[in-house]
Design a protein around this motif. Sequence first.
Motif, short mmCIF file in Angstrom:
data_model
loop_
_atom_site.label_atom_id
_atom_site.label_comp_id
_atom_site.label_asym_id
_atom_site.label_seq_id
_atom_site.Cartn_x
_atom_site.Cartn_y
_atom_site.Cartn_z
N ALA A 53 1.13 -1.39 0.02
CA ALA A 53 0.10 0.01 0.12
C ALA A 53 0.82 0.99 -0.13
O ALA A 53 1.85 1.34 0.94
CB ALA A 53 -0.86 -0.25 1.48
N ALA A 54 0.55 2.60 -1.12
CA ALA A 54 1.26 3.65 -0.75
C ALA A 54 0.15 4.54 -0.29
O ALA A 54 -1.01 4.20 0.05
CB ALA A 54 0.86 3.96 -2.13
N THR A 55 0.26 6.01 0.11
CA THR A 55 -0.44 6.44 0.98
C THR A 55 -0.91 7.19 -0.19
O THR A 55 -0.75 7.39 -1.48
CB THR A 55 0.56 7.55 1.64
N GLN A 56 -2.15 7.79 -0.11
CA GLN A 56 -2.98 8.50 -0.66
C GLN A 56 -2.09 9.51 -1.39
O GLN A 56 -2.45 10.06 -2.83
CB GLN A 56 -4.49 8.79 -0.12
N ARG A 57 -1.33 9.89 -0.34
CA ARG A 57 -0.52 11.61 -1.13
C ARG A 57 0.27 11.13 -2.00
O ARG A 57 0.53 12.11 -2.81
CB ARG A 57 -0.21 11.78 0.22
N ARG B 142 -6.66 19.00 0.31
CA ARG B 142 -7.58 18.09 1.17
C ARG B 142 -7.47 16.82 1.41
O ARG B 142 -7.31 15.59 1.50
CB ARG B 142 -9.24 18.52 1.33
N LEU B 143 -7.06 16.44 -0.59
CA LEU B 143 -6.62 15.20 -0.56
C LEU B 143 -5.39 14.36 0.10
O LEU B 143 -4.95 13.19 0.00
CB LEU B 143 -6.78 14.50 -1.86
N ILE B 144 -4.31 15.32 0.33
CA ILE B 144 -2.50 15.13 0.39
C ILE B 144 -2.42 15.59 1.55
O ILE B 144 -1.29 15.42 2.39
CB ILE B 144 -2.04 15.43 -0.69
N ASP B 145 -3.51 16.50 2.68
CA ASP B 145 -3.01 16.89 3.55
C ASP B 145 -2.60 15.39 4.48
O ASP B 145 -2.72 14.76 4.60
CB ASP B 145 -4.46 17.36 4.45
N THR B 146 -1.13 16.13 5.69
CA THR B 146 -1.20 14.96 6.31
C THR B 146 -1.90 15.03 7.88
O THR B 146 -1.98 16.58 8.17
CB THR B 146 0.69 14.85 6.37
N GLY B 147 -1.69 14.35 8.84
CA GLY B 147 -1.54 14.20 10.00
C GLY B 147 -2.80 13.25 9.96
O GLY B 147 -3.55 12.74 9.26
N PRO B 148 -3.64 13.22 11.17
CA PRO B 148 -4.22 11.32 11.78
C PRO B 148 -5.63 11.99 11.45
O PRO B 148 -5.89 10.57 11.02
CB PRO B 148 -3.89 11.47 13.22
N THR B 149 -5.84 12.87 11.15
CA THR B 149 -7.80 13.01 11.00
C THR B 149 -7.37 13.16 9.40
O THR B 149 -8.58 13.21 8.82
CB THR B 149 -8.75 13.34 11.31
N MET C 57 -6.91 12.80 5.51
CA MET C 57 -6.56 11.89 4.44
C MET C 57 -5.70 12.14 3.25
O MET C 57 -5.02 10.05 3.02
CB MET C 57 -7.53 12.36 3.11
N GLY C 58 -4.52 12.22 3.81
CA GLY C 58 -3.15 12.09 2.65
C GLY C 58 -2.39 10.97 2.72
O GLY C 58 -2.25 10.44 2.28
N GLU C 59 -2.67 10.73 4.38
CA GLU C 59 -1.69 9.42 5.13
C GLU C 59 -3.01 8.62 5.58
O GLU C 59 -2.10 7.29 6.06
CB GLU C 59 -0.46 9.89 6.16
N LEU C 60 -3.63 8.87 5.60
CA LEU C 60 -4.67 8.28 6.67
C LEU C 60 -5.31 6.75 5.41
O LEU C 60 -5.59 5.42 5.42
CB LEU C 60 -6.47 8.60 6.67
N PHE C 61 -5.51 7.71 4.47
CA PHE C 61 -5.70 6.86 3.43
C PHE C 61 -4.86 6.19 2.50
O PHE C 61 -3.86 6.39 2.25
CB PHE C 61 -6.40 7.70 2.43
N LYS C 62 -5.06 4.87 2.35
CA LYS C 62 -3.75 3.72 1.41
C LYS C 62 -4.33 3.49 0.31
O LYS C 62 -5.97 3.47 -0.15
CB LYS C 62 -3.65 2.36 2.27
N VAL C 63 -3.89 2.94 -0.29
CA VAL C 63 -4.07 2.81 -1.81
C VAL C 63 -3.43 1.23 -1.97
O VAL C 63 -1.98 1.57 -2.25
CB VAL C 63 -3.41 3.87 -3.04
N LEU C 64 -3.41 0.23 -2.19
CA LEU C 64 -3.59 -1.17 -2.65
C LEU C 64 -4.25 -1.48 -4.75
O LEU C 64 -4.77 -1.03 -4.66
CB LEU C 64 -4.00 -1.58 -1.94
N ARG D 295 8.56 10.52 -4.72
CA ARG D 295 7.61 12.02 -3.85
C ARG D 295 8.54 12.59 -4.49
O ARG D 295 9.31 13.66 -4.39
CB ARG D 295 8.08 12.27 -1.95
N LEU D 296 7.15 14.09 -4.73
CA LEU D 296 7.71 15.44 -6.27
C LEU D 296 8.31 16.49 -4.40
O LEU D 296 7.65 16.22 -3.78
CB LEU D 296 5.95 15.35 -6.79
N PRO D 297 8.63 17.02 -4.49
CA PRO D 297 8.99 18.64 -4.06
C PRO D 297 7.36 18.80 -3.66
O PRO D 297 7.28 18.67 -4.55
CB PRO D 297 10.29 19.18 -4.93
N GLU D 298 7.74 19.14 -2.60
CA GLU D 298 6.24 20.48 -1.91
C GLU D 298 5.91 21.58 -2.89
O GLU D 298 7.18 22.18 -3.15
CB GLU D 298 6.32 20.85 -0.66
#
Length: 365
Positions: free
Chosen positions: A290-294, A327-334, A336-343, A360-363
């Motif tokens: 799984a990758a993170t959604q971000r 919003r799709l790629i924001d980090t933090g516990p709640t 979406m960016g890292e809470l969501f995974k892609v498999l 990871r592309l440069p921010e």
Amino acid sequence: MSLLAQELAELIRQEGPLSVSRYMALCLGHPRHGYYMKQDPFGADGDFTTAPEISQVFGELIGLWAASLWQAMGAPASVRLVELGPGRGTLMQDMLRAARALPGFREALSVHLVEMSPVLRERQRVTLAAVGVEPHWHDRIDQALDGPTIVIANEFLDALPLDQFIRTPEGWRERLVGLDDEGRLAFGLAGEPDNSLSVAAPASSVLEQPAAALEAVAAIARHVAAEGGVGLFIDYGPARSGFGDTLQALKRHAFVDVLAEPGDADLTVHVDFARMAQAGLAAGAAVHGAATQRDFLLALGLQQRFEALSRRATPEQAQTLAEGVQRLIDTGPTAMGELFKVLAVAERNLPLLPGFDLHRLPEQG
Ligand code: SAH
């Protein structure tokens, strides 16, 4: 008490306590009172919002991903594009619009939707008619799979019922939904431990058994390994297995007690991506992530797509686009960016799938 709560209480009086999976299945899928069966729960006025409802860029990137996979599969003259739990049909609509960029893909594909809710089927019909597509609907996953197939599932596995077990001194005892002294729904434990479970864990640990989600991933993995194609699962949950009770209820964008409003609140669980990956491998498919959604969305060109759209937008539209994409790629516990995974599960002879190189592309501000 809601109609469903009354019906559940009656069922428990007649048949005894319910497994958590039966409770979940009835809350979501009861033919008359089930949460998804009677209403459209999405959007700002609804109970929750999903990635495709937040930004069109989400579906567009996945549409281009699907198109490039079709090419990598050797551009079969006929391919099924299957979506599990399509909600309002927004993701499929955005995918199909973006996929027009690749000549031949739109002509080769037929659209198949696995959806249990008659309300949402009607909504999907209207959404897809707007892009000139008449989908085929199915009740079950196996009915939707035939020949080379690309399967997409966003926030589908989290809605599939699971069972829970609690570690007691006597072993793992199943968590059940029964009635308290006043006749209200209450959690309890099975009288006898389940000796088929041999997992070691500290006292009071909660073990979740997501049989339906594992079978869904395995069915798709088996199919693409044998007949060609890929399956893409996007959801919230950990990349590594652990213990814990992840069952949650959501109403109007706030958490509520999972037993308080059966049929009127959304019920979901976190998806254990490590176990989903194992199920895919065991079924004979190659597994990516799984990758993170971000990471996944950035690797697919989220930033570039955003910039291209912004150039054609008014300042207000560009601002809304920027907020959605963020919003799709924001980090933090709640967020979406890292809470969501892609498999992904895929036929074995494809190269590394786009989006899973963890690049990871440069921010950018
Ligand atoms: N993918 C959409 C909707 C997610 S909500 C989005 O991202 O916006 C979950 C969806 O799965 C709903 O469409 C719901 O009706 C459907 N669903 C839930 N359980 C299902 C089941 N067992 N079989 C078929 N569809 C189901």
